[in-house]
Enzyme design. Structure first.
Site, PDB file in Angstrom:
ATOM      1  N   LYS A 362     -79.336 116.058 -56.852  1.00  0.00           N
ATOM      2  CA  LYS A 362     -79.753 117.378 -57.355  1.00  0.00           C
ATOM      3  C   LYS A 362     -78.625 118.069 -58.124  1.00  0.00           C
ATOM      4  CE  LYS A 362     -80.642 118.825 -53.167  1.00  0.00           C
ATOM      5  NZ  LYS A 362     -80.177 117.626 -52.463  1.00  0.00           N
ATOM      6  N   GLU A 485     -77.231 125.843 -54.785  1.00  0.00           N
ATOM      7  CA  GLU A 485     -77.167 126.405 -53.426  1.00  0.00           C
ATOM      8  C   GLU A 485     -76.669 127.859 -53.449  1.00  0.00           C
ATOM      9  OE1 GLU A 485     -78.197 125.162 -50.703  1.00  0.00           O
ATOM     10  OE2 GLU A 485     -78.565 123.101 -51.246  1.00  0.00           O
TER      11      GLU A 485
END
Length: 562
Positions: A362, A485
Site C-alpha cells: 500500500k 496512515e
C-alpha cells in the site's frame, strides 16, 4: 582542480607571491657571500648588509601575505566542497538513502571535507613552492661548485627515495582511516537517534561496545598513518645530517686547498639548507596531499552517484486531476516483486482508501506516485500523463504527501509549516493548525508559532507530530493528497477532529489514503483491498463486507461488522 576553479585569481596571486618569495630567498646566500668576501678583503659592506636586511624583511612580508591568502583559499575550498557535496546528497535517488548509512554520509560532509584544507595549505602550494626552491638552490649549488653538489646530492637522493616510498602508502591508508571514521559516526548517530529505546532496553553498554569497536578501528587506522608519516621524517633527517657532515668534510678540504673561498662554502651551505628545508616540507606536504586526496576520493565516490533523473518534459493536462494505476509492477531490487499488475483509478474529487495486511504494498503505491521510485512495469498516470513524463518538480507540486512516520524537522512550528509554503502568513498557519486541532500547542507557550519542537519533534506527542505533518501538507492545498496512515497515532477524539479536517480539505481534491484502522475510511468513495502486492477487491464498505472475505475478516477483527 574543479574545486579550485572558483579561486583561480587568488591562486595566481599566491603563485606570484610564492615565486617572488622563493627568488628573494635564493638571493640571500649570494648577498651573504658578498658580505663575507668583502669583510675578508677589508671592503665596505654597509650597502650590501642593508640590502640583505631589506631582502629578509621583504621575504617575511611576502610569505605572510601568501599564507593568509592561502589559508583563506583553503577555507573557501572546504566551503565549496561542502556545498557541492550537500547539494548532491539532497538530490540522490531515494534508493541510495535506503542502502547507505546516514552517519557515513555525514562524515563525508564533515570530517572528509575538512581534510581538503591540507591539500591547499600543506599540500599543493607547499609542494609547488618547495619544487621552485629545490630547483633554484640546486642550480645555484651546481654553479658554485659541482663537486660539492654531487657530494651532497648523493646523500639527499637516498633519503628522498626512502621517504617517497613510505609517503606513497599514505593515501590508501588515509582512505581506510576515513572509512573507519565514517563507520564510527554511523554508530554514534544510530545510538543517539534511538537513545530512548536504548535506555529503555538497558542496552547502553552494548551500544557503547559497538561505538567503541568502531572508534578503535578508526584509532588503529590513524596509527597506521602515523607510522608511515613517522618513517618519512627520520629518513629525511638522516639524509640531511649525512649530507651536511659529508659537505663540511669535503668543503673544508676544498677551502684548505684553495679551490673555493670561505664565502663560497658558506653560500653553498646556505643553499643546502634552502634545498633541504623545502625538500623536507615538500615530502611532508606530499603526505598531507595524499591524506587530503584520500578524503577527496571518498567524497568523489558519492558525487559519482547519478542524481535523481528528471527527464520529464510534458505538462499535465488541464482540468480535473485523477490518478490511475495501469498494470503497475514494481520491485525494490533482486529480492523480489512487491507489486504485481496493480490496476485501478482514483477519479477526480474522490477519496480512495488502500487497505490490507502489512506488506501488501500500500505505502509503496504512494511512493510510486511521488516518483521516489519508478515502476518496473505498467504506468502510474496523473492527470492523464505518465508520471515519468512529468518534471519531478511539477509532479510533486501537485501532490501533498504525509508519510507514515510523519517526520517533523528540528526547529520551530513556523519553520515546519513553511517547509511547503515558504511565504505562508501567520493567519494561514493558524488556520491549518486549528483544522487539525493543534491550536493548543501554540497557546501553551509564549513563543507561539516560534515554539521549538525538538529534534525529530521530540517535544511533541506522537499524535501532535502526525497532525503537524498533516497541517504542513494541508497548508500547501495541493490537488492530490496522499496520506499514509494519517490517524495511526491519534486518540478517538483527535481522530474525529482530523477526519472532519480532511473532509473539509478533500472537497474538489483527489485523495488516496492508506489505512489499517478501517473506521477512518468506511465512508471512502472507493476502497481498494490489497494482499501480496495485488488488488484482490474494490468497492465501498458495504459491498466489500459482502463480497471480500479478506475485507470482512479485517472489519470483523476491528469490530466494524458482527
Amino acid at each position: 582542480m574543479p574545486y579550485l576553479r572558483d579561486h583561480r585569481g587568488t591562486l595566481v596571486v599566491v603563485g606570484v607571491l610564492s615565486l617572488a618569495g622563493s627568488v628573494t630567498t635564493l638571493a640571500q646566500p649570494l648577498l651573504t657571500r658578498q658580505v663575507l668576501d668583502g669583510l675578508q678583503a677589508a671592503r665596505a659592506v654597509g650597502g650590501t648588509v642593508a640590502v640583505l636586511v631589506a631582502v629578509l624583511a621583504g621575504v617575511a612580508l611576502l610569505n605572510a601575505l601568501r599564507d593568509f591568502l592561502l589559508q583563506r583559499t583553503a577555507e573557501g575550498l572546504v566551503l565549496t566542497a561542502r556545498r557541492r557535496l550537500t547539494r548532491h546528497l539532497l538530490r540522490l535517488p531515494i534508493s541510495e538513502y535506503d542502502r547507505r548509512r546516514t552517519g557515513d554520509l555525514l562524515s563525508r560532509v564533515g570530517a572528509d571535507s575538512t581534510l581538503l584544507r591540507a591539500v591547499v595549505t600543506a599540500g599543493l602550494f607547499e609542494t609547488v613552492t618547495g619544487v621552485v626552491m629545490v630547483v633554484g638552490a640546486a642550480v645555484a649549488m651546481v654553479l658554485l661548485d659541482p663537486v660539492l653538489f654531487l657530494t651532497a646530492g648523493a646523500g639527499l637522493a637516498l633519503g628522498l627515495t626512502i621517504a617517497l616510498v613510505f609517503a606513497r602508502r599514505v593515501r590508501p591508508a588515509s582512505e581506510a582511516a576515513q572509512a573507519r571514521i565514517g563507520e564510527m559516526t554511523s554508530a554514534v548517530e544510530r545510538a543517539l537517534t534511538a537513545a530512548r529505546t536504548i535506555r529503555a532496553s538497558n542496552a547502553e553498554e552494548r551500544e557503547l561496545a559497538t561505538v567503541d569497536a568502531s572508534a578503535t578501528e578508526a584509532y588503529r587506522a590513524g596509527v597506521r598513518i602515523a607510522k608511515l608519516q613517522a618513517l618519512v621524517g627520520p629518513a629525511s633527517v638522516a639524509a640531511i645530517q649525512g649530507a651536511f657532515l659529508l659537505l663540511l668534510g669535503v668543503g673544508g678540504a676544498r677551502v684548505a686547498a684553495g679551490t673555493i673561498t670561505v664565502g663560497d662554502l658558506v653560500a653553498f651551505v646556505l643553499y643546502l639548507f634552502f634545498l633541504v628545508m623545502p625538500l623536507g616540507q615538500a615530502i611532508h606536504a606530499y603526505t598531507q596531499l595524499q591524506t587530503g586526496l584520500g578524503a577527496l576520493q571518498r567524497m568523489e565516490d558519492v558525487l559519482a552517484v547519478p542524481l535523481e533523473a528528471d527527464t520529464g518534459t510534458r505538462a499535465p493536462t488541464s482540468g480535473p486531476v485523477a490518478v490511475a494505476f495501469d498494470g503497475v509492477t514494481f520491485g525494490y531490487g533482486p529480492d523480489g516483486v512487491v507489486l504485481r499488475d496493480v490496476t485501478f483509478t482514483v477519479p477526480y474529487g474522490t477519496r480512495t482508501a488502500l487497505v490490507g495486511p502489512s506488506g501488501a504494498g500500500k505505502s509503496t503505491l504512494l511512493q510510486l506516485v511521488e516518483r521516489f521510485y519508478d515502476v518496473t512495469g505498467g504506468a502510474v498516470r496523473v492527470a492523464g500523463v505518465d508520471v515519468r513524463e512529468l518534471p519531478r518538480t511539477t509532479l510533486r507540486g501537485m501532490l501533498g504527501y504525509v508519510e507514515q512516520e510523519a517526520p517533523v524537522l528540528a526547529g520551530t512550528l513556523r519553520e515546519n509549516l513553511r517547509l511547503t509554503v515558504p511565504d505562508a502568513t501567520e493567519a494561514q498557519m493558524l488556520a491549518v493548525l486549528d483544522a487539525v486541532n493543534l491550536t493548543d500547542i501554540v497557546a501553551r507557550t509564549p513563543e507561539g508559532l516560534d515554539a521549538q519542537v525538538g529534534e525529530g519533534g521530540v517535544l511533541l506527542s506522537g499524535g501532535e507530530r502526525q497532525r503537524l505533518a498533516i497541517a504542513r501538507t494541508l497548508l500547501a492545498a495541493p490537488p492530490i493528497l496522499l496520506l499514509d496512515e494519517p490517524t495511526s497515532n491519534l486518540d478517538a477524539r483527535n481522530e474525529v477532529a482530523l477526519r472532519e479536517a480532511i473532509d473539509t480539505v478533500a472537497r474538489n481534491r483527489t485523495m488516496i489514503v492508506v489505512a489499517h484502522r478501517l473506521s477512518t475510511v468506511v465512508d471512502a468513495d472507493q476502497i481498494v483491498v490489497m494482499d501480496g502486492g495485488r488488488v484482490v477487491a474494490t468497492g465501498r464498505h458495504e459491498e466489500l463486507t459482502e463480497t471480500s472475505a479478506l475485507y470482512r475478516e479485517l472489519a470483523t477483527n476491528q469490530l466494524l461488522v458482527a
